[in-house]
Structure formats: structure tokens, C-alpha cells
Design an enzyme around this catalytic site. Structure first.
Site, PDB file in Angstrom:
ATOM      1  N   ALA A 127      -3.383  -2.591  -4.762  1.00 58.78           N
ATOM      2  CA  ALA A 127      -2.413  -1.521  -5.004  1.00 58.78           C
ATOM      3  C   ALA A 127      -1.360  -1.495  -3.899  1.00 58.78           C
ATOM      4  O   ALA A 127      -1.681  -1.463  -2.712  1.00 58.78           O
ATOM      5  CB  ALA A 127      -3.122  -0.177  -5.074  1.00 58.78           C
ATOM      6  N   CYS A 128      -0.102  -1.499  -4.287  1.00 60.26           N
ATOM      7  CA  CYS A 128       1.004  -1.529  -3.338  1.00 60.26           C
ATOM      8  C   CYS A 128       0.926  -0.387  -2.328  1.00 60.26           C
ATOM      9  O   CYS A 128       1.096  -0.589  -1.132  1.00 60.26           O
ATOM     10  CB  CYS A 128       2.323  -1.480  -4.106  1.00 60.26           C
ATOM     11  N   PHE A 129       0.673   0.841  -2.812  1.00 56.89           N
ATOM     12  CA  PHE A 129       0.756   1.997  -1.930  1.00 56.89           C
ATOM     13  C   PHE A 129      -0.485   2.181  -1.056  1.00 56.89           C
ATOM     14  O   PHE A 129      -0.513   3.060  -0.201  1.00 56.89           O
ATOM     15  CB  PHE A 129       1.050   3.261  -2.735  1.00 56.89           C
ATOM     16  N   LYS A 143       1.887   5.955   2.969  1.00 60.54           N
ATOM     17  CA  LYS A 143       3.023   5.137   2.551  1.00 60.54           C
ATOM     18  C   LYS A 143       3.897   5.891   1.559  1.00 60.54           C
ATOM     19  O   LYS A 143       3.404   6.450   0.575  1.00 60.54           O
ATOM     20  CB  LYS A 143       2.512   3.830   1.929  1.00 60.54           C
TER      21      LYS A 143
END
Length: 219
Positions: A127-129, A143
Site C-alpha cells: 500500500a502506497c500510504f 503520510k
């Protein structure tokens, strides 16, 4: 610095949003900033991620890399640069840093303070965040913004997502984003619409690529 084209779009399907972004890259003539919304709670996967990462959630595969992004409550934007643009001489980290300074200004205009993280965090996640990398935007709540890029012979596609602590502030952020971004980076922007050619090509890509199992489950 050439004039920038500003596109502000309301909510659209995941497939249409990704189709428009790719068409803007294919048809690029001048730098573009696009701010847009999603008409359904969905996630986007990076180009190289396996479809299984999405689980049971509705998803679309991006043309850029990076990690999974949940678009249920975020603010999304796209930046597209033609090959000859001066920013194309920057390395990927340098361009991330520059763009995110503009995003920071948009957050500050809404009273949200942030900083650019100097190094990647030692966290492994799809997951990016959940995984801040160098020059992502962070605050004491975690983030706030990340992005992914793809460079082609046409130019640069930069797809970004902003997740503020209180989604009720998203409307204000969308409203102030372009002016704060442009002021911070000393850019001139002119409001625009998709051309008939862009509309037609986006419809084709929405139908033939981003709505298909072949594209979205290619990995």
C-alpha cells in the site's frame, strides 16, 4: 516556462480517470495539471503489482508504477509534461521533490502543515500510504501524499494522491490546489477542457484497456 493547461474534472469511473491520464500523455503538447475525483470507492494498482493485492475491492491498474492507492477519501491530481519541458532534465527524485513542494503549498493553503521525508521509511507494504519513500509528504499523523511516474517518448506522467486527516477538507483542497501549486512553483495556468480528439481517444482506452480483465488482471 510555457503556460500550463489546467483541467478540473468532477467524479468519473476508475477506468475513465486512468484513460484520460494516459490520453493526456499521448496527446501532450504543453504541460498539464489535472485535478479530478472518483465516482466510486476503488483502489488503483501500480503497473507492476499483482491483481491479488486488491483483494475483493474494485480496482483499476494504473499506467504508472508504485503501490496500491485507496481512492475512497483522497484528492487526486495528474501532472503531464512534454518531452522538451525543462523539468524533464531532472532525475525522478528531483522531480518528485519539486512537484511535492507545490503540493505542500496547496496543503498549507488549507492550514495543513507538512514536510518532505528525506529518506524512505523501513517499512514493507504493497500500500502506497503505508510506506513513505524519499520526498513523500508526511506530517505527525502519517503520510499525506505520494505519487508514481512513468516516462515515455512523449513525456512524463505523474499521478499523485493526497490523503488529509479530515476528508471534509477535500473540497477546500481541490478548490485551492491549482492556485497554490502554481504560485509556489511560479507557473502560469489557463483553465481548459478536453479536446474532441482527447475525448474520443479516452473513450477508446476506457473501453478497450482500463475496463478489461486483460489489462487489470495482467499480473
Amino acid at each position: 516556462m510555457p503556460n500550463w493547461r489546467l483541467l478540473t474534472h468532477g467524479s468519473a469511473s476508475p477506468a475513465r480517470n486512468m484513460a484520460i491520464d494516459e490520453v493526456l500523455l499521448r496527446e501532450i503538447r504543453e504541460p498539464v495539471l489535472r485535478i479530478y475525483e472518483w465516482n466510486v470507492a476503488a483502489v488503483s494498482l501500480g503497473y507492476f503489482q499483482p491483481a491479488a493485492v486488491a483483494g475483493e475491492r474494485l480496482f483499476v491498474r494504473r499506467y504508472t508504477g508504485g503501490g496500491l492507492v485507496d481512492h475512497a477519501h483522497d484528492v487526486t491530481y495528474t501532472l503531464v509534461l512534454p518531452r522538451a519541458h525543462p523539468w524533464m532534465e531532472l532525475s525522478a527524485p528531483e522531480s518528485y521533490c519539486l512537484v511535492h513542494k507545490g503540493v505542500q503549498a496547496a496543503l498549507a493553503a488549507c492550514g495543513i502543515l507538512s514536510e518532505l521525508t528525506p529518506t524512505a521509511h523501513a517499512i514493507e507494504s504493497e500500500a502506497c500510504f503505508a510506506k513513505p519513500v524519499r520526498y513523500d509528504i508526511v506530517s505527525d499523523t502519517g503520510k499525506l501524499s505520494g505519487a508514481a511516474q512513468r516516462r515515455t517518448r512523449e513525456g512524463l506522467l505523474h499521478q499523485g494522491s493526497i490523503l488529509v486527516p479530515d476528508p471534509a477538507r477535500n473540497t477546500d483542497l481541490r478548490r485551492s490546489f491549482a492556485s497554490a501549486f502554481a504560485a509556489r512553483l511560479d507557473l502560469a495556468m489557463t483553465a481548459s477542457e478536453l479536446t474532441p480528439t482527447e475525448e474520443a481517444r479516452a473513450a477508446d482506452l476506457e473501453r478497450d484497456r482500463y475496463s478489461t480483465e486483460a489489462w487489470n488482471r495482467m499480473r
